[in-house]
Scaffold this motif. Structure first.
Motif, PDB file in Angstrom:
ATOM      1  N   ARG A  98       0.872  -1.194  -0.141  1.00 60.32           N
ATOM      2  CA  ARG A  98      -0.105  -0.015  -0.096  1.00 60.32           C
ATOM      3  C   ARG A  98       1.007   1.403  -0.094  1.00 60.32           C
ATOM      4  O   ARG A  98       0.531   2.214  -0.959  1.00 60.32           O
ATOM      5  CB  ARG A  98      -1.001  -0.117   1.223  1.00 60.32           C
ATOM      6  N   ASP A  99       1.996   1.171   0.708  1.00 55.59           N
ATOM      7  CA  ASP A  99       2.756   2.257   1.050  1.00 55.59           C
ATOM      8  C   ASP A  99       3.557   2.689  -0.501  1.00 55.59           C
ATOM      9  O   ASP A  99       3.793   3.724  -0.754  1.00 55.59           O
ATOM     10  CB  ASP A  99       3.749   2.362   2.026  1.00 55.59           C
ATOM     11  N   ILE A 100       4.057   1.590  -0.973  1.00 54.97           N
ATOM     12  CA  ILE A 100       4.873   1.650  -2.459  1.00 54.97           C
ATOM     13  C   ILE A 100       3.792   2.255  -3.387  1.00 54.97           C
ATOM     14  O   ILE A 100       4.126   3.000  -4.132  1.00 54.97           O
ATOM     15  CB  ILE A 100       5.376   0.259  -2.541  1.00 54.97           C
ATOM     16  N   ARG A 101       2.627   1.769  -3.631  1.00 53.18           N
ATOM     17  CA  ARG A 101       1.567   2.049  -4.511  1.00 53.18           C
ATOM     18  C   ARG A 101       1.399   3.546  -4.500  1.00 53.18           C
ATOM     19  O   ARG A 101       1.041   4.150  -5.196  1.00 53.18           O
ATOM     20  CB  ARG A 101       0.506   1.283  -4.201  1.00 53.18           C
ATOM     21  N   GLU A 102       1.595   4.143  -3.219  1.00 55.94           N
ATOM     22  CA  GLU A 102       1.307   5.551  -2.833  1.00 55.94           C
ATOM     23  C   GLU A 102       2.200   6.435  -3.662  1.00 55.94           C
ATOM     24  O   GLU A 102       2.222   7.711  -3.861  1.00 55.94           O
ATOM     25  CB  GLU A 102       1.059   6.047  -1.419  1.00 55.94           C
ATOM     26  N   GLU A 103       3.368   5.609  -3.899  1.00 53.23           N
ATOM     27  CA  GLU A 103       4.498   6.436  -4.412  1.00 53.23           C
ATOM     28  C   GLU A 103       5.094   5.884  -5.772  1.00 53.23           C
ATOM     29  O   GLU A 103       5.555   6.716  -6.572  1.00 53.23           O
ATOM     30  CB  GLU A 103       5.881   6.137  -3.746  1.00 53.23           C
ATOM     31  N   SER A 104       4.443   4.846  -6.322  1.00 49.14           N
ATOM     32  CA  SER A 104       5.243   4.063  -7.460  1.00 49.14           C
ATOM     33  C   SER A 104       4.241   3.230  -8.074  1.00 49.14           C
ATOM     34  O   SER A 104       3.577   2.475  -7.369  1.00 49.14           O
ATOM     35  CB  SER A 104       6.637   3.459  -7.025  1.00 49.14           C
ATOM     36  N   ASP A 105       4.350   2.928  -9.460  1.00 44.81           N
ATOM     37  CA  ASP A 105       3.776   1.958 -10.139  1.00 44.81           C
ATOM     38  C   ASP A 105       4.729   0.584 -10.506  1.00 44.81           C
ATOM     39  O   ASP A 105       4.684  -0.113 -11.193  1.00 44.81           O
ATOM     40  CB  ASP A 105       3.329   2.324 -11.566  1.00 44.81           C
ATOM     41  N   VAL A 106       5.902   0.474  -9.602  1.00 42.11           N
ATOM     42  CA  VAL A 106       6.808  -0.505  -9.728  1.00 42.11           C
ATOM     43  C   VAL A 106       6.199  -1.668  -9.732  1.00 42.11           C
ATOM     44  O   VAL A 106       5.331  -2.032  -9.177  1.00 42.11           O
ATOM     45  CB  VAL A 106       7.994  -0.326  -8.532  1.00 42.11           C
ATOM     46  N   PRO A 107       6.659  -2.827 -10.546  1.00 39.15           N
ATOM     47  CA  PRO A 107       5.973  -4.077 -10.411  1.00 39.15           C
ATOM     48  C   PRO A 107       6.223  -4.756  -9.134  1.00 39.15           C
ATOM     49  O   PRO A 107       7.194  -4.836  -8.446  1.00 39.15           O
ATOM     50  CB  PRO A 107       6.635  -5.132 -11.781  1.00 39.15           C
ATOM     51  N   ILE A 108       5.239  -5.542  -8.385  1.00 37.16           N
ATOM     52  CA  ILE A 108       5.163  -6.203  -7.438  1.00 37.16           C
ATOM     53  C   ILE A 108       4.637  -7.552  -7.565  1.00 37.16           C
ATOM     54  O   ILE A 108       3.439  -7.886  -7.897  1.00 37.16           O
ATOM     55  CB  ILE A 108       4.279  -5.228  -6.090  1.00 37.16           C
ATOM     56  N   LEU A 109       5.616  -8.693  -6.981  1.00 39.18           N
ATOM     57  CA  LEU A 109       5.154  -9.965  -7.057  1.00 39.18           C
ATOM     58  C   LEU A 109       5.114 -10.431  -5.696  1.00 39.18           C
ATOM     59  O   LEU A 109       5.934 -10.250  -4.907  1.00 39.18           O
ATOM     60  CB  LEU A 109       5.896 -10.737  -7.735  1.00 39.18           C
ATOM     61  N   MET A 110       3.735 -10.830  -5.305  1.00 41.07           N
ATOM     62  CA  MET A 110       3.723 -11.211  -3.982  1.00 41.07           C
ATOM     63  C   MET A 110       4.115 -12.653  -3.902  1.00 41.07           C
ATOM     64  O   MET A 110       3.511 -13.633  -4.463  1.00 41.07           O
ATOM     65  CB  MET A 110       2.274 -10.926  -3.355  1.00 41.07           C
TER      66      MET A 110
END
Length: 223
Positions: free
Chosen positions: A65-77
């Motif tokens: 959630r915090d990363i998405r407020e700052e960036s659209d970097v790809p995230i794999l969970m």
């Protein structure tokens, strides 16, 4: 060389990912908890984040959630929590893929390669490429076979959401939540109108209708 941030609290898994990905030519940074992950991400950035859910201090959802407020970097969970509810929670936070443990390292590598292909950085500009279609995320521009396409901001965001979730069906409600935000109370068929306009402007059929469900861009068709 793409930079990958590995966020994993289990030492053995973290070291396995570090060694495997470095052997494959990636630059790798590691974090063992959520707070450390955010510190490293904000200080050094990353081209892709491999993110566990069950982390000390801040869990993976909070980090995402915090990363998405700052960036659209790809995230794999990466997680042992493989229930449908957990997967949907991750996708609601705009992750790019969900990989249950235990996982195959070669399959994980292919998923990383596929995501990076779709969100590669060219000349310092982030873009999503799909066949002849290119979305310039920084310049907010769209091209088909090098031809500029004039999309409205909503059309651009719809197309972006579908391309960032290639291979997955996104319902009208999901698209409304992402593009119009959660305070939209109108007719969800407005999505259909925008999709129709996008198809007409692109001149090429990239978006597949899944009757009764929603829309999808099929990554297998592009590979």
């Amino acid at each position: 060389m793409a930079k990958i941030l590995v966020v994993e609290d289990e030492y053995d898994i973290r070291e396995l990912l570090l060694n495997y990905l470095e052997h494959e030519g990636y630059e790798v940074r590691t974090a063992s908890d959520g707070e450390q992950a955010l510190t490293i991400f904000r200080r050094e950035g990353a081209d892709l984040v491999l993110l566990d859910i069950l982390l000390p201090h801040l869990n993976g959802y909070e980090v995402c959630r915090d990363i998405r407020e700052e960036s659209d970097v790809p995230i794999l969970m990466l997680t042992a929590l493989d229930s449908e509810q957990n997967q949907l929670k991750g996708f609601d936070l705009r992750i790019d893929d969900y990989i249950p443990k235990p996982f195959s390292m070669p399959v994980l590598l292919r998923k990383i390669e596929a995501v990076l292909r779709r969100t590669m950085r060219i000349g310092g500009s982030r873009r999503i490429a799909y066949g002849a279609l290119i979305l310039d995320l920084d310049g907010y521009k769209t091209f088909v076979s090098g031809r500029p396409v004039d999309l409205t901001p909503r059309e651009f965001e719809l197309l972006k959401a579908l391309l960032q979730n290639q291979g997955r069906v996104l319902s009208r409600q999901t698209l409304l939540n992402r593009v119009w935000s959660y305070d939209f109370y109108g007719d969800e068929r407005i999505v259909d109108t925008h999709i129709k306009n996008i198809r007409k402007k692109l001149g090429v059929e990239y978006i597949e209708t899944i009757r009764g469900v929603g829309y999808r861009v099929d990554y297998e068709a592009e590979m």
